[in-house]
Enzyme design. Structure first.
Site, PDB file in Angstrom:
ATOM      1  CB  CYS A 113      60.479  35.674  -9.143  1.00 24.00           C
ATOM      2  SG  CYS A 113      62.160  35.957  -9.718  1.00 24.00           S
ATOM      3  CG  HIS A 252      59.640  38.871  -6.405  1.00 25.51           C
ATOM      4  ND1 HIS A 252      60.514  37.999  -5.812  1.00 25.51           N
ATOM      5  CD2 HIS A 252      60.217  39.251  -7.581  1.00 25.51           C
ATOM      6  CE1 HIS A 252      61.580  37.855  -6.590  1.00 25.51           C
ATOM      7  NE2 HIS A 252      61.425  38.600  -7.668  1.00 25.51           N
ATOM      8  CG  ASN A 282      65.214  38.734  -7.356  1.00 20.40           C
ATOM      9  OD1 ASN A 282      64.677  37.740  -6.869  1.00 20.40           O
ATOM     10  ND2 ASN A 282      64.880  39.234  -8.534  1.00 20.40           N
TER      11      ASN A 282
HETATM   12  O1  UT7 Z   1      62.771  38.889 -10.118  1.00 23.20           O
HETATM   13  C1  UT7 Z   1      62.246  38.893 -11.399  1.00 23.20           C
HETATM   14  C2  UT7 Z   1      61.869  40.230 -11.821  1.00 23.20           C
HETATM   15  N1  UT7 Z   1      62.999  41.075 -11.925  1.00 23.20           N
HETATM   16  C3  UT7 Z   1      62.841  42.366 -11.783  1.00 23.20           C
HETATM   17  O2  UT7 Z   1      61.761  42.774 -11.474  1.00 23.20           O
HETATM   18  C4  UT7 Z   1      63.982  43.276 -12.078  1.00 23.20           C
HETATM   19  C5  UT7 Z   1      63.483  44.430 -12.871  1.00 23.20           C
HETATM   20  N2  UT7 Z   1      64.490  45.373 -13.297  1.00 23.20           N
HETATM   21  C6  UT7 Z   1      65.192  46.168 -12.424  1.00 23.20           C
HETATM   22  O3  UT7 Z   1      65.097  46.027 -11.224  1.00 23.20           O
HETATM   23  C7  UT7 Z   1      66.015  47.275 -13.016  1.00 23.20           C
HETATM   24  O4  UT7 Z   1      65.707  47.431 -14.380  1.00 23.20           O
HETATM   25  C8  UT7 Z   1      67.554  47.053 -12.873  1.00 23.20           C
HETATM   26  C9  UT7 Z   1      67.948  47.250 -11.425  1.00 23.20           C
HETATM   27  C10 UT7 Z   1      67.933  45.686 -13.354  1.00 23.20           C
HETATM   28  C11 UT7 Z   1      68.290  48.105 -13.712  1.00 23.20           C
HETATM   29  O5  UT7 Z   1      67.911  49.415 -13.323  1.00 23.20           O
HETATM   30  P1  UT7 Z   1      67.488  50.481 -14.418  1.00 23.20           P
HETATM   31  O6  UT7 Z   1      67.225  51.735 -13.713  1.00 23.20           O
HETATM   32  O7  UT7 Z   1      66.364  49.888 -15.212  1.00 23.20           O
HETATM   33  O8  UT7 Z   1      68.809  50.640 -15.248  1.00 23.20           O
HETATM   34  P2  UT7 Z   1      69.048  50.344 -16.803  1.00 23.20           P
HETATM   35  O9  UT7 Z   1      69.015  48.881 -17.066  1.00 23.20           O
HETATM   36  O10 UT7 Z   1      68.132  51.213 -17.567  1.00 23.20           O
HETATM   37  O11 UT7 Z   1      70.526  50.877 -16.945  1.00 23.20           O
HETATM   38  C12 UT7 Z   1      70.847  52.228 -16.720  1.00 23.20           C
HETATM   39  C13 UT7 Z   1      72.343  52.376 -16.843  1.00 23.20           C
HETATM   40  C14 UT7 Z   1      72.921  51.727 -18.099  1.00 23.20           C
HETATM   41  O12 UT7 Z   1      73.952  52.548 -18.588  1.00 23.20           O
HETATM   42  P3  UT7 Z   1      73.676  53.520 -19.842  1.00 23.20           P
HETATM   43  O13 UT7 Z   1      73.258  52.619 -20.963  1.00 23.20           O
HETATM   44  O14 UT7 Z   1      72.576  54.431 -19.390  1.00 23.20           O
HETATM   45  O15 UT7 Z   1      74.990  54.178 -20.017  1.00 23.20           O
HETATM   46  C15 UT7 Z   1      73.507  50.441 -17.586  1.00 23.20           C
HETATM   47  O16 UT7 Z   1      74.555  49.957 -18.374  1.00 23.20           O
HETATM   48  O17 UT7 Z   1      72.994  51.738 -15.740  1.00 23.20           O
HETATM   49  C16 UT7 Z   1      73.992  50.843 -16.233  1.00 23.20           C
HETATM   50  N3  UT7 Z   1      74.130  49.730 -15.284  1.00 23.20           N
HETATM   51  C17 UT7 Z   1      74.941  49.772 -14.221  1.00 23.20           C
HETATM   52  N4  UT7 Z   1      75.774  50.718 -13.761  1.00 23.20           N
HETATM   53  C18 UT7 Z   1      76.454  50.459 -12.635  1.00 23.20           C
HETATM   54  C19 UT7 Z   1      73.492  48.545 -15.304  1.00 23.20           C
HETATM   55  N5  UT7 Z   1      73.883  47.793 -14.262  1.00 23.20           N
HETATM   56  C20 UT7 Z   1      74.787  48.540 -13.577  1.00 23.20           C
HETATM   57  C21 UT7 Z   1      75.531  48.317 -12.410  1.00 23.20           C
HETATM   58  N6  UT7 Z   1      76.340  49.301 -11.970  1.00 23.20           N
HETATM   59  N7  UT7 Z   1      75.442  47.172 -11.700  1.00 23.20           N
END
Ligand code: UT7
Length: 325
Positions: A113, A252, A282
């Site tokens: 990225c 980004h 993204n």
């Molecule tokens: O471009 C390179 C750099 N990339 C980034 O900067 C991305 C950085 N990360 C993020 O933007 C975020 O971490 C995400 C958007 C990927 C995820 O958001 P989060 O608030 O960190 O969620 P999480 O990974 O902590 O997941 C929370 C919950 C989980 O369920 P449990 O374990 O709490 O029951 C996931 O399984 O959300 C669940 N989850 C979803 N639910 C519905 C993960 N993806 C989804 C989804 N829809 N698409």
């Protein structure tokens, strides 16, 4: 001293729009979750004839037209990408062919990225040694081709597109003022995309034959926030520029929560931080040049405005750069 100026910008996006509602029918997710956790509403997905090199060339053509530069005048083409059409030749060589930029040498750069940021910094170094050079700097991706469409952790996040800048030597104080690039390969596992397996069985990792992007989102989020804030602060300190003097920050576009945290850290009002993650998701190396082209064409930048770019991505790679427009 002559430094790189951006004389033209361009961008290209695939026609097909994939909405959060569409994704609800593909994986266990919801519009509400995607919007509230990422800020993304739609993203563009490539179809036939919209491979990375085609998007890159289309964006490049627009940047050349804006700058009034003929493709035959180009000296160099560099494409930041992790999703080239082929491993060999490079995406940049295909762009060179497409544009008939017969005088240009061409190569790809992989910094995920941060690819556009790395490429722009490199172009500035070439310009400082020869200000007459005309360089096309492109960020282009078709991440839809490398996403696991059954993995809700990643497939809702990414999109396809390309952005380009025509870079040449400027006079006076305008142009690329400073950049700070960083990397930490020790954290590679948190965000990676394996290469396609080869034929040497001893070297071949024990994985599937068409690897997809894998990410530990929460961990990456934590690092991204800290790293981008740190990189921007370093560039501000190095140049003596105050955050409030910035006309526009183009970060980004990975997650609206990361962008808001950056704005808060810098004490900047929302109108000074460009956001289009809602429309395109993204697009990795393409997010900054697409956003720059949109901002430029919307008339958000005037001569002598200070513009900050910052990025974070797989590698990890990250950095920031400051330009006087
Ligand atoms: O471009 C390179 C750099 N990339 C980034 O900067 C991305 C950085 N990360 C993020 O933007 C975020 O971490 C995400 C958007 C990927 C995820 O958001 P989060 O608030 O960190 O969620 P999480 O990974 O902590 O997941 C929370 C919950 C989980 O369920 P449990 O374990 O709490 O029951 C996931 O399984 O959300 C669940 N989850 C979803 N639910 C519905 C993960 N993806 C989804 C989804 N829809 N698409």
């Amino acid at each position: 001293m002559s430094r790189a100026i951006i004389a033209g910008t361009g961008s290209a996006l695939p026609d097909r729009v994939l909405t959060n509602r569409d994704l609800e029918r593909m994986v266990e997710t919801s519009d509400e979750w995607i919007t509230s956790r990422t800020g993304i509403n739609t993203r563009r997905i490539s179809g036939a004839g919209e491979g990375t090199s085609r998007l890159a060339a289309a964006a490049g053509r627009k940047a050349l037209a804006m700058a009034g530069v003929d493709p035959g005048e180009l000296d160099m083409i560099v494409v930041g990408t992790i999703t080239p059409d082929m491993t060999m030749p490079s995406c940049a060589c295909l762009v060179q062919k497409e544009l008939k930029a017969v005088r240009a040498f061409a190569f790809d750069l992989n910094a995920a990225c941060s690819g556009f940021l790395y490429a722009l910094d490199l172009a500035d170094k070439y310009i400082r040694s020869d200000p007459s050079l005309k360089i096309l700097v492109i960020g282009a991706e078709t991440l839809s081709s490398r996403v696991d469409w059954q993995d809700r952790n990643t497939c809702v996040l990414f999109g396809d597109g390309a952005g380009a800048c025509l870079v040449t030597g400027g006079a006076g104080e305008r142009g690329y003022l400073a950049g700070k690039l960083m990397a930490d390969g020790s954290l590679w596992e948190l965000l990676h995309l394996e290469a396609a397996p080869g034929h040497n069985r001893d070297l071949r990792p024990n994985h599937d034959s068409s690897p997809s992007i894998r990410m530990q989102g929460r961990e990456v989020f934590r690092h991204a926030v800290r790293a981008m804030e740190d990189a921007v602060t370093r560039v501000l300190n190095a140049t003596g520029v105050k955050a409030e003097s910035l006309r526009l920050v183009i970060p980004h576009q990975a997650n609206i929560r990361i962008i808001k945290s950056l704005a808060e850290h810098l004490g900047l009002p929302p109108e000074k931080v460009y956001v289009n993650v809602d429309k395109y998701g993204n697009t990795s190396a393409a997010t900054i040049p697409i956003a720059l082209d949109e901002a430029n064409r919307a008339g958000l930048l005037a001569p002598d405005d200070l513009v900050m770019f910052c990025a974070f991505g797989g590698g990890f790679t990250w950095g920031a750069s400051l330009l006087k427009w």
